[in-house]
Design an enzyme around this catalytic site. Sequence first.
Site, PDB file in Angstrom:
ATOM      1  N   ALA A 186      -4.319   3.205   7.962  1.00  0.00           N
ATOM      2  CA  ALA A 186      -3.770   1.878   8.307  1.00  0.00           C
ATOM      3  C   ALA A 186      -4.525   1.316   9.514  1.00  0.00           C
ATOM      4  CB  ALA A 186      -2.276   2.001   8.567  1.00  0.00           C
ATOM      5  N   ARG A 187      -4.086   1.669  10.714  1.00  0.00           N
ATOM      6  CA  ARG A 187      -4.791   1.275  11.937  1.00  0.00           C
ATOM      7  C   ARG A 187      -4.703   2.416  12.930  1.00  0.00           C
ATOM      8  NH1 ARG A 187      -6.914  -1.949   9.340  1.00  0.00           N
ATOM      9  NH2 ARG A 187      -7.103  -4.197   9.622  1.00  0.00           N
ATOM     10  N   HIS A 211     -13.613   4.115   8.014  1.00  0.00           N
ATOM     11  CA  HIS A 211     -12.842   2.923   7.606  1.00  0.00           C
ATOM     12  C   HIS A 211     -13.282   2.453   6.211  1.00  0.00           C
ATOM     13  CE1 HIS A 211     -10.434  -0.707   9.330  1.00  0.00           C
ATOM     14  NE2 HIS A 211     -10.329  -0.665   8.021  1.00  0.00           N
ATOM     15  N   ILE A 243       0.843  -1.205   0.000  1.00  0.00           N
ATOM     16  CA  ILE A 243       0.000   0.000   0.000  1.00  0.00           C
ATOM     17  C   ILE A 243       0.878   1.256   0.000  1.00  0.00           C
ATOM     18  CG2 ILE A 243      -1.761   1.299   1.284  1.00  0.00           C
ATOM     19  CD1 ILE A 243      -2.868  -1.461   2.211  1.00  0.00           C
ATOM     20  N   GLU A 285     -12.582   2.044  17.205  1.00  0.00           N
ATOM     21  CA  GLU A 285     -13.682   2.062  16.223  1.00  0.00           C
ATOM     22  C   GLU A 285     -14.891   1.314  16.768  1.00  0.00           C
ATOM     23  OE1 GLU A 285     -12.312   0.743  12.365  1.00  0.00           O
ATOM     24  OE2 GLU A 285     -10.589   2.067  12.467  1.00  0.00           O
ATOM     25  N   GLY A 293     -11.198   2.386   3.451  1.00  0.00           N
ATOM     26  CA  GLY A 293     -10.049   2.082   2.594  1.00  0.00           C
ATOM     27  C   GLY A 293     -10.319   1.065   1.505  1.00  0.00           C
TER      28      GLY A 293
HETATM   29  C1  8YV Z   1     -10.862  -4.339   5.597  1.00  0.00           C
HETATM   30  C2  8YV Z   1      -8.626  -3.443   6.329  1.00  0.00           C
HETATM   31  O1  8YV Z   1     -12.023  -3.920   5.053  1.00  0.00           O
HETATM   32  O2  8YV Z   1      -8.047  -5.452   5.224  1.00  0.00           O
HETATM   33  C3  8YV Z   1      -7.809  -4.661   6.111  1.00  0.00           C
HETATM   34  O3  8YV Z   1      -6.833  -4.833   6.875  1.00  0.00           O
HETATM   35  O4  8YV Z   1      -8.261  -2.596   7.045  1.00  0.00           O
HETATM   36  C4  8YV Z   1      -9.945  -3.163   5.708  1.00  0.00           C
HETATM   37  O5  8YV Z   1      -9.754  -2.444   4.548  1.00  0.00           O
HETATM   38  C5  8YV Z   1     -11.131  -4.999   6.918  1.00  0.00           C
HETATM   39  O6  8YV Z   1      -9.971  -5.282   7.605  1.00  0.00           O
HETATM   40  C6  8YV Z   1     -11.899  -6.256   6.751  1.00  0.00           C
HETATM   41  O7  8YV Z   1     -11.652  -7.174   7.780  1.00  0.00           O
END
Ligand code: 8YV
Length: 329
Positions: free
Chosen positions: A243-244, A291, A162, A273, A293
């Site tokens: 990211a997180r 969230h 990413i 979250e 992404g």
């Molecule tokens: C997902 C994400 O939608 O894949 C990941 O790590 O952060 C997200 O984009 C989510 O985790 C689904 O479990």
Amino acid sequence: MPHAERPKTIVTRKLPDHVEARMTELFDVEFNAGDVPMTADQLKDAVARAEVFVPTVTDDITADILASAGPQLKLLANFGVGVDHIDLAAARAHDILVTNTPGVLTEDTADMVMALIISVPRRLAEGEKLVRAGEWQGWGPTGMLGHRVNGKRLGIVGMGRIGQAVARRARGFGIQVDYHNRRRLPEAVEQTLEANWRENLDDMLADIDILSINCPYTPDTHHLLNEKRLGLLGKDVYVINAARGEIIDEEALTDALEQGAIAGAGLDVYENEPHIGERLLALDNVVLLPHLGSATFEGREAMGDKVIANIRIWADGHRPPDQVLEGWA
Ligand code: 8YV
């Protein structure tokens, strides 16, 4: 040795229709039609019965949950790439393989990062709110000025798939790219991306205009951007995180935003979250997304296809292609 032909599979959240239809053809599957995240007791009941368990980021798969796993549970096929919500050591102790879905959400997530890189300095969300509130008085030479992104310096923390996809986009917008990663990329890759490796994160923070967090969340990256490091950023710097949430100390970030110690933030992820602190919600110089992404039809279907492929290949007695090993990040 092949496993059950139609393994008992429990999925914790509603998945795209196409994915659920294919899973129904292939597995003895239980879905969560209501899509309400499972409680700890429901997760324990599910791991006690499933041979294959399909969680998402909203399920905290702790050692305590896995203590309820029956001996038949052999595969945890995560729907998503990040596996920070799964206790990998506990899974290994119970002899359970863990898989994820890398690759298929890279471009979508990088698009969202780039959208935030544009939105925050150019004040897109603020402008949109102004128009909808009926408060726009018309164009003016000094109205709603933001900062130009062209020619600015972006610091990317975490140069995996990413991070690299973000770098490619940023170069297209005329943005200089610095990156910090535990391992330096091969020179040829650095040259293609026109990205400049910074061994020392703190030094990089002092030199950039925009910071994008793109590393995985692990014990090592917990509050990587803490009060001290936020203090290294200049007052015109924007912080982007898709990211997180736990990688940034959200309270310290909110303090810095409130005090004008940094210029703004674009966040797609949060520490707790879906809870977002009142102080953060009250700020104008932030763009807050839920969230999003990987939230494309194409991406979520591809994630589902990867989950299915991992289960199928495992059920046939082979090592699943996306097995997550401890120390994955
Ligand atoms: C997902 C994400 O939608 O894949 C990941 O790590 O952060 C997200 O984009 C989510 O985790 C689904 O479990």
